[in-house]
Design a protein around this motif. Sequence first.
Motif, short mmCIF file in Angstrom:
data_model
loop_
_atom_site.label_atom_id
_atom_site.label_comp_id
_atom_site.label_asym_id
_atom_site.label_seq_id
_atom_site.Cartn_x
_atom_site.Cartn_y
_atom_site.Cartn_z
N PHE A 126 -43.78 -27.32 50.55
CA PHE A 126 -42.82 -26.41 49.91
C PHE A 126 -42.83 -25.09 50.64
CE2 PHE A 126 -46.86 -26.05 47.62
CZ PHE A 126 -47.09 -24.68 47.63
N ASN A 127 -41.73 -24.38 50.53
CA ASN A 127 -41.61 -23.05 51.11
C ASN A 127 -40.61 -22.27 50.29
OD1 ASN A 127 -39.75 -21.52 53.60
ND2 ASN A 127 -41.84 -20.91 53.19
N LYS A 128 -40.99 -21.08 49.85
CA LYS A 128 -40.15 -20.21 49.05
C LYS A 128 -39.93 -20.79 47.64
CE LYS A 128 -37.84 -17.96 52.90
NZ LYS A 128 -38.77 -16.84 52.84
N ILE A 129 -40.83 -20.44 46.75
CA ILE A 129 -40.78 -20.86 45.35
C ILE A 129 -39.93 -19.86 44.57
CG2 ILE A 129 -42.18 -21.40 43.33
CD1 ILE A 129 -44.55 -21.75 45.21
N GLN A 130 -39.18 -20.34 43.61
CA GLN A 130 -38.36 -19.45 42.79
C GLN A 130 -39.24 -18.80 41.73
OE1 GLN A 130 -34.81 -21.35 41.36
NE2 GLN A 130 -34.03 -21.75 43.41
N MET A 131 -40.04 -17.84 42.17
CA MET A 131 -40.94 -17.12 41.27
C MET A 131 -41.14 -15.72 41.83
SD MET A 131 -44.67 -18.74 42.35
CE MET A 131 -45.67 -17.43 41.59
N ARG A 132 -41.52 -14.81 40.96
CA ARG A 132 -41.93 -13.46 41.32
C ARG A 132 -43.24 -13.15 40.60
NH1 ARG A 132 -38.49 -13.64 44.77
NH2 ARG A 132 -36.71 -12.24 45.06
N PRO A 133 -44.24 -12.60 41.26
CA PRO A 133 -44.29 -12.36 42.69
C PRO A 133 -44.70 -13.62 43.43
CG PRO A 133 -46.32 -11.61 41.69
CD PRO A 133 -45.45 -12.11 40.56
N GLY A 134 -44.57 -13.60 44.75
CA GLY A 134 -45.07 -14.71 45.56
C GLY A 134 -44.06 -15.74 45.97
N SER A 135 -42.77 -15.40 45.97
CA SER A 135 -41.76 -16.40 46.31
C SER A 135 -41.92 -16.98 47.72
CB SER A 135 -40.35 -15.82 46.13
OG SER A 135 -40.14 -14.70 46.95
N PRO A 136 -42.45 -16.26 48.73
CA PRO A 136 -42.57 -16.87 50.06
C PRO A 136 -43.71 -17.88 50.20
CG PRO A 136 -42.58 -14.45 50.19
CD PRO A 136 -42.84 -14.83 48.77
N THR A 137 -44.49 -18.09 49.15
CA THR A 137 -45.65 -18.97 49.24
C THR A 137 -45.27 -20.33 49.82
OG1 THR A 137 -46.62 -17.86 47.33
CG2 THR A 137 -47.53 -20.00 47.92
N THR A 138 -46.13 -20.86 50.69
CA THR A 138 -45.85 -22.08 51.43
C THR A 138 -47.03 -23.04 51.31
OG1 THR A 138 -44.49 -20.84 53.02
CG2 THR A 138 -45.28 -23.00 53.73
N GLY A 139 -46.72 -24.34 51.23
CA GLY A 139 -47.75 -25.37 51.22
C GLY A 139 -47.47 -26.39 52.30
N MET A 140 -48.53 -26.89 52.93
CA MET A 140 -48.35 -27.87 54.02
C MET A 140 -49.59 -28.73 54.17
SD MET A 140 -48.85 -25.29 57.30
CE MET A 140 -48.54 -23.72 56.46
N TRP A 141 -49.41 -29.90 54.79
CA TRP A 141 -50.52 -30.73 55.25
C TRP A 141 -50.62 -30.57 56.76
CZ3 TRP A 141 -53.92 -32.81 52.11
CH2 TRP A 141 -53.54 -33.23 50.83
N LEU A 142 -51.80 -30.31 57.27
CA LEU A 142 -52.04 -30.24 58.70
C LEU A 142 -53.30 -31.05 58.98
CD1 LEU A 142 -51.11 -28.98 61.42
CD2 LEU A 142 -52.73 -27.12 60.97
N ASN A 143 -53.15 -32.13 59.75
CA ASN A 143 -54.30 -33.01 60.03
C ASN A 143 -55.00 -33.46 58.74
OD1 ASN A 143 -53.87 -32.93 62.72
ND2 ASN A 143 -55.74 -31.84 63.27
N LYS A 144 -54.21 -33.81 57.73
CA LYS A 144 -54.72 -34.30 56.45
C LYS A 144 -55.49 -33.25 55.66
CE LYS A 144 -54.95 -39.10 58.02
NZ LYS A 144 -55.79 -40.33 58.15
N THR A 145 -55.35 -31.98 56.04
CA THR A 145 -55.97 -30.88 55.29
C THR A 145 -54.87 -30.06 54.64
OG1 THR A 145 -57.85 -30.76 56.82
CG2 THR A 145 -57.42 -28.83 55.45
N LEU A 146 -55.04 -29.76 53.37
CA LEU A 146 -54.06 -28.96 52.64
C LEU A 146 -54.21 -27.50 53.00
CD1 LEU A 146 -51.84 -28.81 50.43
CD2 LEU A 146 -53.68 -28.50 48.76
N ILE A 147 -53.07 -26.86 53.27
CA ILE A 147 -53.04 -25.42 53.51
C ILE A 147 -52.13 -24.79 52.48
CG2 ILE A 147 -52.46 -23.57 55.13
CD1 ILE A 147 -52.94 -25.53 57.41
N VAL A 148 -52.64 -23.79 51.76
CA VAL A 148 -51.82 -23.00 50.85
C VAL A 148 -51.71 -21.61 51.45
CG1 VAL A 148 -51.53 -22.10 48.52
CG2 VAL A 148 -52.60 -24.33 48.85
N ALA A 149 -50.49 -21.25 51.85
CA ALA A 149 -50.24 -19.96 52.50
C ALA A 149 -49.69 -18.99 51.48
CB ALA A 149 -49.27 -20.14 53.67
N LEU A 150 -50.53 -18.06 51.04
CA LEU A 150 -50.17 -17.11 49.99
C LEU A 150 -49.54 -15.86 50.60
CD1 LEU A 150 -53.43 -17.29 47.83
CD2 LEU A 150 -51.26 -18.48 47.40
N SER A 151 -48.83 -15.14 49.77
CA SER A 151 -48.21 -13.89 50.19
C SER A 151 -49.28 -12.87 50.60
CB SER A 151 -47.38 -13.32 49.03
OG SER A 151 -46.98 -12.00 49.30
#
Length: 259
Positions: A126-151
Amino acid sequence: MLLDRGHTLNAGSISLLSSFGIHEVQVIRKPKVAILSTGSELVPAGNPLPDGKIYNSNQPLLENLLTVHHAEICAAEQLPDNYEDTKKRLLELTEIADLIVTTGGVSVGDFDFMADIATQEAELLFNKIQMRPGSPTTGMWLNKTLIVALSGNPGACFTGFYLLVEPVLATLMGKDTTETTQVRAKMASDYTKNNGYDRFLRGTYRLSDEGEYLVELVGSDMSSALGNLHLTTCLFKIPRGQVGKLKGEEVEAWLLSSK
């Protein structure tokens, strides 16, 4: 049955086990979490502050929140604004971490690379959640590891930890629920700001004489504000709409296990 599955060992439970002669038990190991702060403008506390720089307040925030929530911090680092260096370090950390939490670099600036890495190098969740604050927050899998990219905004980083990171930690530790408790509460005062997105406010709570939870904003609702983080005991949700919520109206709230 002495202790239920998922129980977090404490002094009392260790004493109970010892009273039955038990000195070893099987446990789920603590999740290994890496923290990356991105931004060439960041300076660690305790160092001189050059013009145009800011102190890094998010890294110690996340270090303490992760420790309180039983994670093992396997790396805590600061990276400059460089795409290749960030990608290289993330790939290295996927070899040792169960979860990587980053802060900063997720918006739309020229040097905000985390969203680009999510779309070009990883499996985007996911990228850009419809929420405030923190709408740019991004989630991804990289090499089977979860990354949560916070504002990189402190208020958004704090809120994002409880809403998005703490549930992951609970899952990694085999728990069905988080230590943060979701409840129904009533507004103790008006909040009338218009909302295009759902807004999660940092607040305080108390119990009424009738036993109902009452919540209200504490300090600023700005995503960049951190002067109220030490006072925040709950988050509560103002749904998107033309008006906010009035005193006495019901809202969803999350009672924080720590702050």
